[in-house]
Design a protein around this motif. Structure first.
Motif, PDB file in Angstrom:
ATOM      1  N   SER A  12       4.908   0.359   8.214  1.00  0.00           N
ATOM      2  CA  SER A  12       3.856   0.164   7.212  1.00  0.00           C
ATOM      3  C   SER A  12       2.824   1.276   7.343  1.00  0.00           C
ATOM      4  O   SER A  12       2.359   1.554   8.449  1.00  0.00           O
ATOM      5  CB  SER A  12       3.195  -1.209   7.455  1.00  0.00           C
ATOM      6  OG  SER A  12       2.223  -1.471   6.480  1.00  0.00           O
ATOM      7  N   HIS A  16       0.336  -3.389   4.175  1.00  0.00           N
ATOM      8  CA  HIS A  16       0.873  -4.480   3.346  1.00  0.00           C
ATOM      9  C   HIS A  16       2.144  -5.074   3.959  1.00  0.00           C
ATOM     10  O   HIS A  16       2.302  -6.296   4.028  1.00  0.00           O
ATOM     11  CB  HIS A  16       1.170  -3.980   1.922  1.00  0.00           C
ATOM     12  CG  HIS A  16      -0.044  -3.498   1.200  1.00  0.00           C
ATOM     13  ND1 HIS A  16      -0.591  -2.248   1.416  1.00  0.00           N
ATOM     14  CD2 HIS A  16      -0.847  -4.116   0.293  1.00  0.00           C
ATOM     15  CE1 HIS A  16      -1.674  -2.100   0.647  1.00  0.00           C
ATOM     16  NE2 HIS A  16      -1.847  -3.223  -0.027  1.00  0.00           N
ATOM     17  N   GLY A 122       8.258  -0.367  -9.416  1.00  0.00           N
ATOM     18  CA  GLY A 122       8.399   0.854  -8.613  1.00  0.00           C
ATOM     19  C   GLY A 122       9.645   0.927  -7.750  1.00  0.00           C
ATOM     20  O   GLY A 122       9.779   1.862  -6.958  1.00  0.00           O
TER      21      GLY A 122
HETATM   22  C1  LIG Z   1       5.604   9.387  -0.639  1.00  0.00           C
HETATM   23  C2  LIG Z   1       5.418   8.051  -1.292  1.00  0.00           C
HETATM   24  C3  LIG Z   1       6.339   7.608  -2.222  1.00  0.00           C
HETATM   25  C4  LIG Z   1       6.161   6.380  -2.857  1.00  0.00           C
HETATM   26  N1  LIG Z   1       7.092   5.978  -3.770  1.00  0.00           N
HETATM   27  C5  LIG Z   1       6.873   4.835  -4.446  1.00  0.00           C
HETATM   28  C6  LIG Z   1       7.808   4.393  -5.441  1.00  0.00           C
HETATM   29  O1  LIG Z   1       8.844   4.996  -5.680  1.00  0.00           O
HETATM   30  N2  LIG Z   1       7.524   3.252  -6.102  1.00  0.00           N
HETATM   31  C7  LIG Z   1       6.389   2.518  -5.868  1.00  0.00           C
HETATM   32  O2  LIG Z   1       6.175   1.499  -6.513  1.00  0.00           O
HETATM   33  N3  LIG Z   1       5.539   2.882  -4.885  1.00  0.00           N
HETATM   34  C8  LIG Z   1       5.742   4.023  -4.183  1.00  0.00           C
HETATM   35  N4  LIG Z   1       4.869   4.379  -3.192  1.00  0.00           N
HETATM   36  C9  LIG Z   1       3.783   3.449  -2.819  1.00  0.00           C
HETATM   37  C10 LIG Z   1       4.135   2.683  -1.551  1.00  0.00           C
HETATM   38  O3  LIG Z   1       5.367   2.029  -1.671  1.00  0.00           O
HETATM   39  C11 LIG Z   1       3.038   1.712  -1.186  1.00  0.00           C
HETATM   40  O4  LIG Z   1       1.946   2.461  -0.753  1.00  0.00           O
HETATM   41  C12 LIG Z   1       3.503   0.749  -0.124  1.00  0.00           C
HETATM   42  O5  LIG Z   1       4.414  -0.157  -0.660  1.00  0.00           O
HETATM   43  C13 LIG Z   1       2.394  -0.016   0.535  1.00  0.00           C
HETATM   44  O6  LIG Z   1       2.944  -0.649   1.686  1.00  0.00           O
HETATM   45  P1  LIG Z   1       2.293  -0.429   3.108  1.00  0.00           P
HETATM   46  O7  LIG Z   1       0.850  -0.825   2.977  1.00  0.00           O
HETATM   47  O8  LIG Z   1       3.009  -1.381   4.017  1.00  0.00           O
HETATM   48  O9  LIG Z   1       2.446   0.984   3.537  1.00  0.00           O
HETATM   49  C14 LIG Z   1       5.046   5.579  -2.540  1.00  0.00           C
HETATM   50  C15 LIG Z   1       4.130   6.024  -1.572  1.00  0.00           C
HETATM   51  C16 LIG Z   1       4.308   7.242  -0.953  1.00  0.00           C
HETATM   52  C17 LIG Z   1       3.321   7.679   0.092  1.00  0.00           C
END
Ligand SMILES: Cc1cc2nc3c(=O)[nH]c(=O)nc-3n(C[C@H](O)[C@H](O)[C@H](O)COP(=O)(O)O)c2cc1C
Length: 271
Positions: A12, A16, A122
């Motif tokens: 993460s 989230h 996404g």
């Molecule tokens: C390099 C990168 C690529 C991402 N690609 C997507 C994507 O394809 N689709 C989407 O909905 N979110 C995308 N995101 C958003 C992340 O999925 C989101 O920040 C994450 O689900 C949050 O979870 P976390 O708080 O556990 O890191 C991307 C984020 C980053 C940094």
């Protein structure tokens, strides 16, 4: 008998998936039939990049080690999507599991997946099924979530997750937090997963006890319905050739030595 072990392992960046992982843990612990431990995948990005990404500090959760994962009877793996697929941090871990693959260390172990995306569309589902080859190549048993929660049928608000696993939608700026419906689904996933792992462990243990007692384990006995496969005990048709003329076609390996066969038998007994 020691309780089977479930590891909840997550990556993460913004917290989230870590929050979802805590609900998954809660669900796994509920039955009391399995022991559960939480791990996180190692970070692979340098600190200066993480700072530019506004990543949150990592919580004090141990980092999973390649050899450690084989101690689990089941693993629930969580990660945020990256371009609709798993992040490099999780991929890097699996890319280092060649030794486990060649020794079959993960064959027959259960695996479930949970996830987060920034936006509603996404790639929640593509993130899961683009990861399935990792499980398939390791011979792991993918345990989907199905539709155990009424929240999964609601359409009037944004609710992450699907039949493939629990999920959350973080918002494009990460400002949303997993809501109570998503957390409830995550808890149910943990609970259901634990019951599958416990059932399979019971089947294995019964089988081991029969072998130790000198009996032929039922799971290894040739089932009646496989008579056709073995060209035995089948009524000959009018055009049938004498047995001696039938060329042997790929005789199956002895059942008890074939991991795939063992897996099929385990599943048959569990149903
Ligand atoms: C390099 C990168 C690529 C991402 N690609 C997507 C994507 O394809 N689709 C989407 O909905 N979110 C995308 N995101 C958003 C992340 O999925 C989101 O920040 C994450 O689900 C949050 O979870 P976390 O708080 O556990 O890191 C991307 C984020 C980053 C940094």
């Amino acid at each position: 008998m020691a309780k089977p072990k479930v590891f909840v392992i997550y990556y993460s960046t913004y917290g989230h998936v870590h929050t979802l992982a805590q609900s998954v843990m809660k669900g796994v612990s509920k039955s009391g039939d399995v022991d559960v431990e939480m791990y996180q995948f190692a970070e692979t990005l340098p600190d200066d990049i993480l700072e530019k990404m506004h990543a949150v500090p990592k919580p004090n959760v141990p980092i999973i080690d390649v050899d450690k994962i084989s101690e689990a009877d089941g693993v629930l793996i969580g990660f945020p999507t990256r371009f609709g697929t798993a992040p490099a941090q999780v991929k890097a871990f699996f890319d280092a599991t060649g030794k486990l693959w060649s020794s079959g260390a993960l064959v027959g172990k259960c695996a479930g997946l949970f996830f987060a995306t920034g936006s509603q569309h996404g790639g929640q589902e593509s993130t899961v099924y683009s990861f399935l080859p990792h499980l398939a190549h390791h011979g792991m048993i993918y345990v989907p979530l199905g539709y155990p929660s009424p929240y999964m049928f609601e359409n009037d608000s944004v609710i992450g997750g699907s039949a493939w696993g629990a999920g959350t939608v973080a918002g494009s700026d990460g400002s949303l937090q997993p809501n109570y419906k998503e957390l409830d689904i995550a808890e149910i996933q943990g609970e259901k997963f634990a019951s599958v792992v416990a059932k399979l462990a019971t089947v294995s243990s019964n089988k081991d006890q029969k072998v130790a007692a000198g009996g032929v384990p039922e799971a290894d006995a040739v089932p009646k319905e496989s008579a056709v496969e073995h060209n035995t005990a089948v009524e000959p048709s009018a055009n049938a050739k004498p047995a001696a003329e039938i060329a042997p076609t790929n005789p199956p390996a002895p059942a008890s030595k074939n991991p795939i066969r063992r897996l099929i038998n385990k599943l048959k007994n569990a149903l």
